[in-house]
Design a protein around this motif. Sequence first.
Motif, PDB file in Angstrom:
ATOM      1  N   LEU A  75       0.821  -1.214   0.000  1.00  0.00           N
ATOM      2  CA  LEU A  75       0.000   0.000   0.000  1.00  0.00           C
ATOM      3  C   LEU A  75       0.859   1.271   0.000  1.00  0.00           C
ATOM      4  N   THR A 134       1.731   4.079  -6.775  1.00  0.00           N
ATOM      5  CA  THR A 134       0.581   3.349  -7.329  1.00  0.00           C
ATOM      6  C   THR A 134       0.896   2.692  -8.673  1.00  0.00           C
ATOM      7  N   VAL A 152      -5.419  -3.333  -8.754  1.00  0.00           N
ATOM      8  CA  VAL A 152      -4.418  -2.476  -8.113  1.00  0.00           C
ATOM      9  C   VAL A 152      -3.349  -3.378  -7.494  1.00  0.00           C
ATOM     10  N   GLN A 198      -2.656   3.040  -4.060  1.00  0.00           N
ATOM     11  CA  GLN A 198      -4.112   3.157  -4.113  1.00  0.00           C
ATOM     12  C   GLN A 198      -4.522   4.232  -5.120  1.00  0.00           C
ATOM     13  N   GLY A 241     -12.238   4.753  -3.032  1.00  0.00           N
ATOM     14  CA  GLY A 241     -10.968   4.444  -3.708  1.00  0.00           C
ATOM     15  C   GLY A 241     -10.739   2.945  -3.783  1.00  0.00           C
ATOM     16  N   LEU A 242      -9.689   2.548  -4.530  1.00  0.00           N
ATOM     17  CA  LEU A 242      -9.282   1.141  -4.617  1.00  0.00           C
ATOM     18  C   LEU A 242      -7.875   1.022  -4.061  1.00  0.00           C
ATOM     19  N   GLU A 243      -7.649  -0.020  -3.242  1.00  0.00           N
ATOM     20  CA  GLU A 243      -6.328  -0.196  -2.617  1.00  0.00           C
ATOM     21  C   GLU A 243      -5.620  -1.417  -3.187  1.00  0.00           C
ATOM     22  N   GLU A 287      -6.968  -5.038  -4.633  1.00  0.00           N
ATOM     23  CA  GLU A 287      -8.388  -5.013  -5.015  1.00  0.00           C
ATOM     24  C   GLU A 287      -8.556  -4.940  -6.532  1.00  0.00           C
TER      25      GLU A 287
END
Length: 593
Positions: free
Chosen positions: A184, A188, A209, A213, A246-248, A251
Amino acid sequence: MDKAQIRNFCIIAHIDHGKSTLADRLLELTGTVEKRLMKEQLLDRMDLEREKGITIKLAPVRMKYNNYELNLIDTPGHVDFSYEVSRSLEACEGALLVVDASQGIQAQTLANVYLALAADLVIIPVLNKIDLPAANVERVSQEIISLLGCKAEDIMHISAKTGQGIGAVLERIVATVPPPRGDLNLPTRALIFDSYYDDYRGVILYVRVVDGQIAKSAQILMKATGAEGLALEVGALKPDMSPLPGLEAGEIGYIVTNLRSTREAKVGDTVTLVQQPAEQGLPGYKDVKPFVYAGFFPDSNENYQLLKDAIEKLSLSDSALQFTTENSSVLGFGVRVGFLGLLHMDIVRERLEREYNLELVVTNPSTDYQVSLINGDELDIKSAADLPDPAMIREIREPWINGEVVLPKDYIGPVIQLITAKRGLQKNISYVDAQLSIIAFEAPLANLLTDFYDQLKSITSGYGSFNYELADYRSEDLVRLDFYVAGEIVEALSIMVHRSEAPGLGRVTVGKLKDVIPRQNFQVSLQAAIGGKFIAREDISAYRKDVTTGLYGGDVSRKKKVLAKQAKGKKRLKRFGKVDIPAEAFTVMLKRD
């Protein structure tokens, strides 16, 4: 969501082995879709997909099961879309390998297993359709064991139609598929495994992802194409779009962007942030190049602009579709379109006819050729009509493929004969078990484009299946075969062919044209030629009219006079008469037998 609670998996199988039906049952069992909203092949949104019973566009969906987040990707099964499948596999950690208990392992099953092994996925073998009377569970289980090297108890026995054994499949996914990797805190990086164009919202990306994120309203950058855009909305598909903040890392979800075309965000590209871009994109991206080309012409020249607009709209959501304008002396204005394969071509043609109400004339599909000229120039030609003067050519290279046919061993002899007839080279034969064999071979792509698949199905009583990938371009003795109708060359019919095959193909084609082109009031010659040398000919005889019916008795010279006058008129017609060539004439080579 905690990464330890996430499971990303996909379903891989040969066409018609039950991928979409299994996806339906998983959605039903996890309560993702209410029973009243459930319908067959829920993830296949196109009418074409439902009619043909195949998945054309992949679809991700997020499910909840016992506090776990399960992300499923339903992949296409056809060889034309194998790059999309490979990117989908990269987005997952596990794969359900679905095999039909009545049909057993087939060519696309093997191809997808190789892709899954290359992506280092946990493979869960699933034997589907065990409720069918024709199911042979024991034999097909042995095939799976010898392919994967697993144990008999590892194979899940299910019926996706009735729902038998589906709960155990979900438990196995949670137990054996590892949670996603990724950090994380790193810059990104997200993998695009599909993208399409929405008329109202712009380009929508389906992403996994990997690191970092992506939040709503973030400025995003595509590493391969360099395009910048805005993440107008991010979220998950459940199976309809469900927005999230949001997307982490780990995911799978979607990003609605302000991009205008999928050419700016291609499948396999890496999405990163403009403010803090990742230094390196994710591995495995390649520019997908079409290698089957065909001319699309409207039935009337008035509809040319409609066809051009329709192709432009389709290409917004299909980055593999490439086209250029083309002009034919017989068919008028049209477009030459590049496809990933014959199924891709078939789908595009049907969509143009249905969604845009177009009547189309499609010329014989061909592949591209690399031409080296004597002066050192290199050309890439997509149509035989573009071939330069033979005196300027040093060599012509055509694409060859590495193919694999999976079939029962009783049919090996006839299939090897078929491969040889297509100028193919059989490389080796291996056996999955006592009944099932695999023939590996090389062959020129152009010879497999038209009717190879139909002939294979016919020879093997429907049991044989075929998979291929592009190998390389090889220098061959290739010539341009032209066809003349009433002394005039018809360039839309010209094809590239190996010199040894030209006489036979020329004779067969002029014979077919004779059946298709209607008779005229004058004799019409149909000829096949290589350069200036004619190698085959057929004549369509003229309509006969008895002009002597009004004569009775008298001298024979009266009869001769009238017949001579008719012959003179026919000669004049032959010089000035035009032959109307029907649309069927341009597809005579699609089915060579």
